[in-house]
Design a protein around this motif. Structure first.
Motif, PDB file in Angstrom:
ATOM      1  N   TYR A 173      28.521  45.160   6.318  1.00 10.45           N
ATOM      2  CA  TYR A 173      27.242  45.157   7.022  1.00 10.45           C
ATOM      3  C   TYR A 173      26.084  44.788   6.092  1.00 10.45           C
TER       4      TYR A 173
ATOM      5  N   ILE B 173      27.866  53.509   5.119  1.00  7.28           N
ATOM      6  CA  ILE B 173      29.118  54.262   5.330  1.00  7.28           C
ATOM      7  C   ILE B 173      30.280  53.287   5.570  1.00  7.28           C
TER       8      ILE B 173
ATOM      9  N   ALA C 282      21.419  57.651   8.031  1.00  8.62           N
ATOM     10  CA  ALA C 282      21.698  58.491   9.206  1.00  8.62           C
ATOM     11  C   ALA C 282      22.072  59.928   8.832  1.00  8.62           C
TER      12      ALA C 282
ATOM     13  N   THR D   8      27.069  45.970  19.573  1.00  8.40           N
ATOM     14  CA  THR D   8      27.556  46.771  20.704  1.00  8.40           C
ATOM     15  C   THR D   8      27.251  46.033  22.010  1.00  8.40           C
TER      16      THR D   8
ATOM     17  N   ASP E 210      18.342  52.168  10.744  1.00 11.03           N
ATOM     18  CA  ASP E 210      19.544  51.588  10.123  1.00 11.03           C
ATOM     19  C   ASP E 210      19.314  51.555   8.615  1.00 11.03           C
TER      20      ASP E 210
ATOM     21  N   SER F  87      29.061  53.670  15.025  1.00  6.80           N
ATOM     22  CA  SER F  87      29.120  53.732  13.554  1.00  6.80           C
ATOM     23  C   SER F  87      30.243  52.840  13.029  1.00  6.80           C
ATOM     24  N   PRO F  88      30.233  52.538  11.707  1.00  3.83           N
ATOM     25  CA  PRO F  88      31.418  51.926  11.123  1.00  3.83           C
ATOM     26  C   PRO F  88      32.612  52.848  11.343  1.00  3.83           C
TER      27      PRO F  88
END
Ligand SMILES: C[S@@+](CC[C@H](N)C(=O)[O-])C[C@H]1O[C@@H](n2cnc3c(N)ncnc32)[C@H](O)[C@@H]1O
Length: 227
Positions: free
Chosen positions: A119, A126, A94, A37, A81, A111-112
């Motif tokens: 990942y 997810i 999560a 990010t 994570d 999020s994905p």
């Protein structure tokens, strides 16, 4: 990546366009992490919605950008994570956050938004579920419920998410998530984040877009909502 001593300034528009992935002399997260990010997004949110000493949670903190920005800005922070990238990140799913109800001042999550990025090999990731499956939204719903549970009343969370357009099939992941979140939260803003360094911003992709008649999409949504 070009670095600068400048601190970013708070934008007053709802369209944030940032040429710099990063700011300052210290690293924020890991620019080589697939799906990192941009620190500026988190910095901007922290300035708007928290004060020094507040507790910030990132339930999917990847390479730790949220941790780095918060520490620099004197916020308390916990980054979780499913596949921790470094030692100060706590391994956790999560869908069940190990915190008490009404304990958190702000949540940031990137999020994905489908199974487009690998990942980790953890089966609970997810990002292994395609957004074409309902199961993907069921998983995000469980995360949303947890975020709502840990946030103090009236406090804010921000969720960064993209859409999927693959083989001419468009899934409006951002709008699906927005609708889902309104079950729990009151919307404050919906911000479009455009990226200057998009990998699709090349002559080859421009040519493909013309030939096969599709838009080059270079943005994500930042959904900002209040408990
Ligand atoms: C887009 S990345 C986050 C990037 C991060 N903000 C940064 O700056 O590096 C999404 C993250 O979600 C994590 N993730 C996927 N499923 C998860 C789950 N069930 N619980 C916790 N984390 C999960 C992935 O491991 C990945 O690190």
């Amino acid at each position: 990546m070009q670095k600068t001593n400048e601190k970013p300034s708070l934008e007053t528009t709802t369209l944030w366009d940032f040429p710099k992935q990063n700011y300052g002399d210290n690293p924020h997260g890991d620019n080589k992490f697939n799906g990192v990010t941009p620190a500026f997004i988190i910095w901007n949110l922290i300035q708007r919605y928290t004060k020094e000493g507040d507790l910030v949670i990132d339930p999917m903190c990847g390479s730790g950008t949220t941790i780095d920005v918060c520490k620099e800005e004197n916020r308390k922070v916990i980054g979780y994570d499913i596949a921790p990238h470094r030692k100060d990140i706590i391994k956790n799913d999560a869908r069940k956050i190990p915190l008490e109800d009404n304990s958190t001042d702000f949540v940031f999550i990137d999020s994905p938004y489908s199974d487009n990025v690998k990942y980790s090999s953890d089966p609970r990731c997810i990002g292994k579920i395609s957004c074409e499956k309902e199961e993907f939204f069921v998983a995000l719903d469980m995360v949303a419920r947890e975020i709502h549970r840990i946030l103090k009343p009236t406090k804010v969370m921000a969720w960064l998410i993209g859409d999927q357009c693959k083989q001419k099939k468009f899934i409006p992941v951002g709008f699906r998530l927005y609708e889902m979140l309104t079950k729990y939260f009151v919307p404050i803003d919906l911000v479009c984040i455009s990226r200057h360094n998009q990998t699709s911003n090349t002559p080859i992709w421009h040519e493909r877009a013309r030939r096969f008649n599709f838009y080059l999409r270079g943005f994500k949504y930042l959904l900002i909502m209040k408990k």
